[in-house]
Design an enzyme around this catalytic site. Structure first.
Site, PDB file in Angstrom:
ATOM      1  N   GLY A 132      37.867  29.090  26.363  1.00  0.00           N
ATOM      2  CA  GLY A 132      36.614  29.522  25.745  1.00  0.00           C
ATOM      3  C   GLY A 132      35.599  30.141  26.685  1.00  0.00           C
TER       4      GLY A 132
ATOM      5  CD  GLU B 102      44.587  39.892  40.574  1.00  0.00           C
ATOM      6  OE1 GLU B 102      45.583  40.612  40.544  1.00  0.00           O
ATOM      7  OE2 GLU B 102      43.552  40.134  39.962  1.00  0.00           O
TER       8      GLU B 102
ATOM      9  N   GLY C  87      39.756  35.361  47.280  1.00  0.00           N
ATOM     10  CA  GLY C  87      38.753  34.402  47.715  1.00  0.00           C
ATOM     11  C   GLY C  87      37.396  35.045  47.824  1.00  0.00           C
TER      12      GLY C  87
ATOM     13  CD  GLU D 108      41.032  39.477  27.089  1.00  0.00           C
ATOM     14  OE1 GLU D 108      42.174  39.059  27.281  1.00  0.00           O
ATOM     15  OE2 GLU D 108      40.014  38.796  27.278  1.00  0.00           O
TER      16      GLU D 108
ATOM     17  CD  GLN E 256      43.411  36.853  33.848  1.00  0.00           C
ATOM     18  OE1 GLN E 256      44.005  37.227  34.853  1.00  0.00           O
ATOM     19  NE2 GLN E 256      43.834  37.128  32.626  1.00  0.00           N
TER      20      GLN E 256
END
Length: 487
Positions: A214, A383, A385, A240, A367
């Protein structure tokens, strides 16, 4: 300044005066060299001289006629700079360095004007061959912005000469008298607002969660509250989700009507109360200052350009930017597939710079890597730091009931609908674990009910790494009545 029609703005007397001042007074070198480059000079000989002055100064040698001529001769540029005689002339042209700041301002002024003229020419040439008006505007904004960045010559300030300490004390005193004096954008979530005093200007706030937890809903709940309840100007960039899906989420959440029922056609004529709620919510939503862009593969530069236009359209006001989500963005630069980590690092750095330039809080969704169990960690950010490094605040959403078994819920080990917002990084405050409620049918997070029993709140058995215990709810945890939309 030259008054010849085809000659670029310049003042050779000022250029000679500032160079001469540096030769006769080395004390002014740190301040002047911090603000000048060879591109600021119109005459080519002066470009060679200023470069020689910089190199000599960096070599920790005194800057005078002898050291400069030696440096220029060693590089084969002495004659190009006018020779020793011209260096001597510069030292004699300026009898005193007292007015060096005025000479510096004149040189910088003409340099900026020349840069603007060149940028205007580039814009004109690009516009002649462009078949896309949006790209033309974007190109023009980038060219002008590049000039403004070069003009940003703020240097290191001596705290003894700065009024920063007095300003900080004044800020503390103002806050002591009025806790809401520096209130940022309210989120509608009581404990989060108490922790942050609202989302603060120029902050990059990263909101991350596993799929299905969420994070988009939570971010849109913040946008909904900021725009509809607080009257703020918000910009939503969804890479998206199309605009229609965003609006249906906003509408159902604000009306508190089940979106699943609405999409499955269950809102029949008999549910007149739900239709009344939707009608009132639609009126509120139409008045809200929410700007939605559902372009896919947008870049930070494009977002910045669009935000500038939104500010201009709203009389210079833009209060909140939300981006969903970082991993779908493109940097606009050339990175190979194997360098995706570097590209994400470039994107987050640009987003932070954008937040500072626009002076607004930017919520960027991210993500997480697939994690086996336990609470999300900063190392789980997918992907790069650099996301953790550039963000002012990192928040994770966790919902124990999503992964819990039916038996755990039935036995009371996990409370259905319970959610947590874990503040894993906060540059301006403490790290906390904030308890929320998730209403799945509304795709909406809400503040916990005040009348929930202590036993129910303590039933979650997962460890809390952000605080020793979840503090009991009090009357202060209830949202102010004026913050609730008038349903």
């Amino acid at each position: 300044m030259s008054d010849k029609t085809n000659v670029m703005p310049n003042n050779l007397d000022a250029e000679q005066a500032i160079l001469g001042a540096m030769i006769i007074d080395n004390e002014i070198l740190p301040e002047v060299l911090d603000r000048l480059s060879d591109n600021d000079f119109y005459q080519d000989s002066h470009k060679y001289i200023i470069n020689a002055i910089k190199q000599t100064f960096n070599d920790r040698k005194p800057v005078d006629i002898v050291t400069l001529s030696d440096k220029l001769e060693s590089e084969g540029n002495l004659q190009k700079a006018g020779g020793i005689s011209y260096l001597s002339e510069l030292a004699q042209v300026t009898p005193s360095s007292a007015n060096f700041k005025f000479y510096l301002d004149i040189v910088r002024r003409d340099s900026i004007n020349r840069s603007l003229i060149r940028a205007s020419r580039d814009i004109a040439e690009f516009s002649k061959s462009s078949d896309d008006s949006v790209k033309s505007i974007q190109f023009a904004e980038e060219k002008i912005y590049a000039v403004s960045q070069v003009n940003d010559s703020s240097s290191v300030k001596d705290i003894r000469e700065s009024d920063a300490v007095d300003l900080v004390l004044e800020k503390f005193q103002t806050l002591a008298n009025n806790k809401d004096a520096y209130r940022g954008v309210p989120t509608g979530f009581v404990r989060l607002d108490r922790l942050t005093n609202g989302l603060q200007k120029s902050d990059l706030i990263v909101l991350a969660a596993r799929p299905g937890m969420g994070k988009t809903s939570f971010a849109m709940n913040i946008v909904e509250h900021a725009a509809i309840v607080e009257g703020k100007v918000c910009a939503v960039f969804s890479l998206e989700m199309p605009e229609v899906q965003i609006v249906q989420r906003l509408l159902c959440a604000n009306a508190e009507v089940s979106m699943s029922d609405a999409l499955s056609g269950k809102l029949g004529e008999e549910r007149t109360n739900d239709w009344k709620k939707l009608a009132k919510a639609s009126e509120r939503l139409k008045k809200a200052k929410i700007n939605i862009d559902d372009s896919s593969r947008v870049t930070p530069a494009e977002i910045l350009s669009k935000c500038r236009r939104i500010k201009a359209k709203n009389n210079g006001q833009l209060d909140l930017v939300m981006i969903d989500y970082i991993q779908l963005m493109s940097s606009g630069r050339k990175f190979g597939e194997e360098n995706r980590v570097q590209e994400i690092a470039s994107i987050t750095r640009d987003l932070k710079i954008m937040a500072k330039e626009l002076d607004v809080p930017v919520i960027a969704l991210s993500q997480l890597r697939r994690i086996q169990s336990g609470e999300p960690q900063l190392t789980d950010l997918r992907e790069s730091g650099a996301i953790e490094q550039d963000a002012d605040m990192v928040m994770f959403i966790s919902r124990p009931d999503v992964t819990a078994s039916d038996e755990d819920i039935k036995n009371g080990k996990v409370v259905k609908g319970e959610a947590f917002l874990n503040i894993a990084k906060n540059r301006n405050g403490s790290l906390e674990r904030i308890r929320l409620r998730f209403k799945g049918e509304l795709t909406k997070f809400v503040n916990p009910e005040m009348n929930e029993s202590m036993e129910e709140r303590a039933s979650n058995s997962r460890p809390d790494k952000y605080s020793d215990e979840v503090a009991p709810l009090t009357e202060d945890d209830a949202p102010p009545e004026e913050e609730e939309p008038p349903f």
